[in-house]
Enzyme design. Sequence first.
Site, PDB file in Angstrom:
ATOM      1  CG  ASP A   1     -18.310  70.285  15.909  1.00  0.00           C
ATOM      2  OD1 ASP A   1     -17.314  70.369  16.646  1.00  0.00           O
ATOM      3  OD2 ASP A   1     -19.482  70.350  16.305  1.00  0.00           O
TER       4      ASP A   1
ATOM      5  CD  GLU B   1     -16.524  71.642  23.770  1.00  0.00           C
ATOM      6  OE1 GLU B   1     -17.362  71.033  24.436  1.00  0.00           O
ATOM      7  OE2 GLU B   1     -15.579  71.069  23.197  1.00  0.00           O
TER       8      GLU B   1
ATOM      9  CG  HIS C   1     -23.504  68.104  20.886  1.00  0.00           C
ATOM     10  ND1 HIS C   1     -22.986  69.379  20.745  1.00  0.00           N
ATOM     11  CD2 HIS C   1     -22.453  67.276  20.980  1.00  0.00           C
ATOM     12  CE1 HIS C   1     -21.662  69.306  20.741  1.00  0.00           C
ATOM     13  NE2 HIS C   1     -21.308  68.051  20.877  1.00  0.00           N
ATOM     14  CG  ASP C   2     -21.271  67.907  24.485  1.00  0.00           C
ATOM     15  OD1 ASP C   2     -21.499  66.802  23.942  1.00  0.00           O
ATOM     16  OD2 ASP C   2     -20.346  68.662  24.132  1.00  0.00           O
TER      17      ASP C   2
ATOM     18  CG  ASP D   1     -14.709  68.755  19.770  1.00  0.00           C
ATOM     19  OD1 ASP D   1     -15.841  68.854  20.268  1.00  0.00           O
ATOM     20  OD2 ASP D   1     -13.913  67.836  20.052  1.00  0.00           O
TER      21      ASP D   1
END
Length: 565
Positions: free
Chosen positions: A99, A263, A340-341, A205
């Site tokens: 990430d 992302e 994870h969000d 990210d």
Amino acid sequence: CMKRKWWMSAVGYQIYPRTYFDSNNDGIGDLKGIIQKLDYIHELGVNLIWIGPFYKSPMDDNGYDVSDFFDVDPVFGTLDDARQLIAEAHKRDIKVVLDLVLNHTSDEHAWFMESRSSVDNPKRDYYIWQKGKVDQDGTLLPPNNWGSFFEGSAWNYDEQTNEYYMKIFSNKMPDLNWDNPKLREEMYHVARYWLDLGVDGFRVDAIAHLARDLSFEDSPLPLTIHGVAPDWSKFSNRPELFTYINEFHDKVLSQYDCMTVGEVGGGAKLEAGLGYAAYDARAFNMAFNFDHCWEVNRVLDPETNKMKNVTRVKDLKRIFNYWIEGMNQKGWLPQYWLNHDHPRVISQYGDPVHYHRESGSMLGSVLLTLPGTPFIYNGEEIGMTNVDYTDVNDFNDVWVKNNVKKLLEHDTMENVMDQLRRTSRDNARTPMQWSSAPYAGFSKVKPVQKEISNYTEINVEKQLSESNSILKAYQKLIHLRRFSEYSDVLVFGQFELVQAEHEDVFAYDRYNENKRVRIIANFRPFTVKFDTPEGKIIFTNYERDYSVGLELKPFEVIIIELKHD
Ligand code: GLC
Ligand code: CA
């Protein structure tokens, strides 16, 4: 145009390091823990892991607030552990993707400490500083009314220089100023450092936010309960950011055989998507959009006049089709159900109570047969569910911590808890359920994030021992995609919706010159009629004799090879 690349036929697996496996029993997952599970990951069949951030961090946002990009946080291990993890993964033919957080740092990063120290510090322009406004009563206010994602205003006041710094996430996550070429060089250096250390690429990210409206004018949107305008357009998908990404591509990414997936979040439509990830965009290889994660599972119940959970299957199909058609021949997509969000997909689009195995394996079948590179989120392969928390303090996420008080001023505890159990990011961040041992076999001590009590029923150990578990279905489907005679058509074949207007079933063909494979997935907890065709069954999640025209059982999926014409 498209050239075949290794990452197109890969199957990805996202690991949230904090709650994956705790090797030293301090309650927090760590890099050694991941190393110990590499054989499990290899057995699952994936060959690409994306690991959430493990840089040095005060953990305001579980590591997305980085205080040193060149080191590993001690809770996760050491730089040597990272080297070993990369080497051990490579031994098993698993690529490792990190990430990369480019939009902001922690406020405890050395750059920010310098930047805030004085208005003429050489690092002042690494971040975005503005003077406040003074209203009629002489009260100092933020430079404008823009809201942030995690708490209140997009600005935070800093006493030392009597100015505000921009932060679109939490107060502890000041935004970097990508308009500054010096800052950009620093970030390229970070990327090169990890590529040189051996990682195979990045999940980049929050990439949609690197450029802002530099006029800093107020938004005309109505204000929220926090008194700010939720106007993401002020700092999302703005044209200038593509020039930064092009530069990043030319100076860094193009020099390595690496894979990047940006992302991109909500709000980006096809045009932006192509800017981020068209084959010829000089940007990233793929871009995650969030469109299918927003609630496509709520409808108004006319009887009670309240919202209830029902998957809007047609909307879901429309969303997938929008991106698949739009990117067809122009760029490559990543596919995923959750990260994870987002809440757990089985709680959102499946039925973890009545049809756990059926809906979990059905969802996996869709993920692994769509065009694009699939990413499984850890725990999805055993059908992990949303949390069962009954105490609001069990939630950990920075968003919850910052917003719960405000929510409770406007709603009852019962409704707030209901909302959090449905939508909170904590739903996907509970300890990985390895076994029925205490704490789900994740750790020997109480974990940083409370485990879900259903681990005694839903866990890896149990599903490894059952022939028809969700885990076994994922293994089979990954094998089908990567190694079977259907690999080529599933990875590179064309896509076509079948009966797009059907209210309950998500069905589509994947086809090339040689083969046509139909995926028929019932998204309902009840029996549904569908024109099931003649052909050869490749995969199903019910054990029964197949016949043409049979009704689909609850959450049934059938993958069938049609006669090719
Ligand atoms: C991305 C991450 C999320 C994080 C945010 C800020 O959206 O996925 O977890 O909170 O960026 O870094
Ligand atoms: Ca640990």
